[in-house]
Design a protein around this motif. Structure first.
Motif, PDB file in Angstrom:
ATOM      1  N   GLY A  60      18.048  16.701  -5.867  1.00 43.78           N
ATOM      2  CA  GLY A  60      17.068  16.646  -6.951  1.00 43.78           C
ATOM      3  C   GLY A  60      15.883  15.745  -6.658  1.00 43.78           C
ATOM      4  N   LEU A  61      15.648  15.464  -5.369  1.00 44.97           N
ATOM      5  CA  LEU A  61      14.553  14.603  -4.957  1.00 44.97           C
ATOM      6  C   LEU A  61      13.471  15.413  -4.264  1.00 44.97           C
ATOM      7  N   GLU A  62      12.267  14.951  -4.342  1.00 45.05           N
ATOM      8  CA  GLU A  62      11.158  15.630  -3.674  1.00 45.05           C
ATOM      9  C   GLU A  62      11.196  15.368  -2.165  1.00 45.05           C
ATOM     10  N   PRO A  63      10.855  16.365  -1.338  1.00 42.21           N
ATOM     11  CA  PRO A  63      10.818  16.175   0.112  1.00 42.21           C
ATOM     12  C   PRO A  63       9.547  15.449   0.578  1.00 42.21           C
ATOM     13  N   LYS A  64       8.661  15.177  -0.350  1.00 42.06           N
ATOM     14  CA  LYS A  64       7.457  14.391  -0.064  1.00 42.06           C
ATOM     15  C   LYS A  64       7.400  13.304  -1.130  1.00 42.06           C
ATOM     16  N   THR A  65       7.203  12.067  -0.697  1.00 45.68           N
ATOM     17  CA  THR A  65       7.203  10.965  -1.649  1.00 45.68           C
ATOM     18  C   THR A  65       6.198   9.899  -1.226  1.00 45.68           C
ATOM     19  N   GLU A  66       5.882   9.026  -2.139  1.00 44.70           N
ATOM     20  CA  GLU A  66       5.032   7.870  -1.861  1.00 44.70           C
ATOM     21  C   GLU A  66       5.911   6.638  -1.956  1.00 44.70           C
ATOM     22  N   THR A 126       0.842  -1.180   0.000  1.00 50.27           N
ATOM     23  CA  THR A 126       0.000   0.000   0.000  1.00 50.27           C
ATOM     24  C   THR A 126       0.881   1.235   0.000  1.00 50.27           C
ATOM     25  N   ASN A 127       0.498   2.236  -0.789  1.00 56.17           N
ATOM     26  CA  ASN A 127       1.279   3.472  -0.805  1.00 56.17           C
ATOM     27  C   ASN A 127       1.205   4.168   0.543  1.00 56.17           C
ATOM     28  N   THR A 128       2.349   4.668   0.961  1.00 60.18           N
ATOM     29  CA  THR A 128       2.479   5.391   2.213  1.00 60.18           C
ATOM     30  C   THR A 128       3.132   6.729   1.904  1.00 60.18           C
ATOM     31  N   THR A 129       2.545   7.806   2.383  1.00 62.63           N
ATOM     32  CA  THR A 129       3.090   9.142   2.166  1.00 62.63           C
ATOM     33  C   THR A 129       4.186   9.403   3.189  1.00 62.63           C
ATOM     34  N   VAL A 130       5.344   9.865   2.701  1.00 64.41           N
ATOM     35  CA  VAL A 130       6.481  10.174   3.564  1.00 64.41           C
ATOM     36  C   VAL A 130       6.930  11.605   3.282  1.00 64.41           C
ATOM     37  N   ARG A 131       7.107  12.377   4.363  1.00 61.84           N
ATOM     38  CA  ARG A 131       7.589  13.753   4.253  1.00 61.84           C
ATOM     39  C   ARG A 131       8.893  13.885   5.039  1.00 61.84           C
ATOM     40  N   MET A 132       9.719  14.822   4.608  1.00 67.17           N
ATOM     41  CA  MET A 132      10.942  15.152   5.318  1.00 67.17           C
ATOM     42  C   MET A 132      10.857  16.630   5.718  1.00 67.17           C
ATOM     43  N   PHE A 133      11.207  16.927   6.967  1.00 68.16           N
ATOM     44  CA  PHE A 133      11.154  18.293   7.462  1.00 68.16           C
ATOM     45  C   PHE A 133      12.554  18.881   7.611  1.00 68.16           C
TER      46      PHE A 133
END
Length: 101
Positions: A23-29, A5-12
């Motif tokens: 070059g990566l998004e700070p929010k990913t699935e 299952t997709n899980t949303t991950v954020r970095m602060f």
């Protein structure tokens, strides 16, 4: 059929910057397997610097890096360097101490 299952991950904070500089998004699935994965394992998979992670929020509750993430959880990695009073208010202080043990 995908068993994950997709899980949303954020970095602060500094972890957000770390990802952006690469070059990566700070929010990913990400896909989490049915048996789960620890926050530490997920951080490694995402290439995050483990020593720069203070705690992880999972479904709006703060934990150490050994906490198990389940499919569908909402995850946010919190960097070290958060000011003392904010760390205490959010409960990050205790989570960081658990992770260091």
């Amino acid at each position: 059929m995908n068993a994950h299952t997709n899980t949303t991950v954020r970095m602060f904070g500094a972890l957000h910057t770390f990802r952006k500089e690469r070059g990566l998004e700070p929010k990913t699935e990400v896909s989490i397997p049915p048996e789960g994965r620890t926050a530490r394992e997920l951080a490694r998979e995402l290439g995050l610097p483990i020593k720069k992670i203070e705690a992880v929020f999972i479904n709006h509750v703060v934990y150490g890096l050994d906490h198990l993430i389940q499919p569908g959880d909402r995850v946010a990695f919190v960097p070290t360097g958060i000011p003392g009073h904010v760390r205490l208010l959010l409960g990050i202080y205790g989570a960081g101490r658990q992770s260091a043990a």
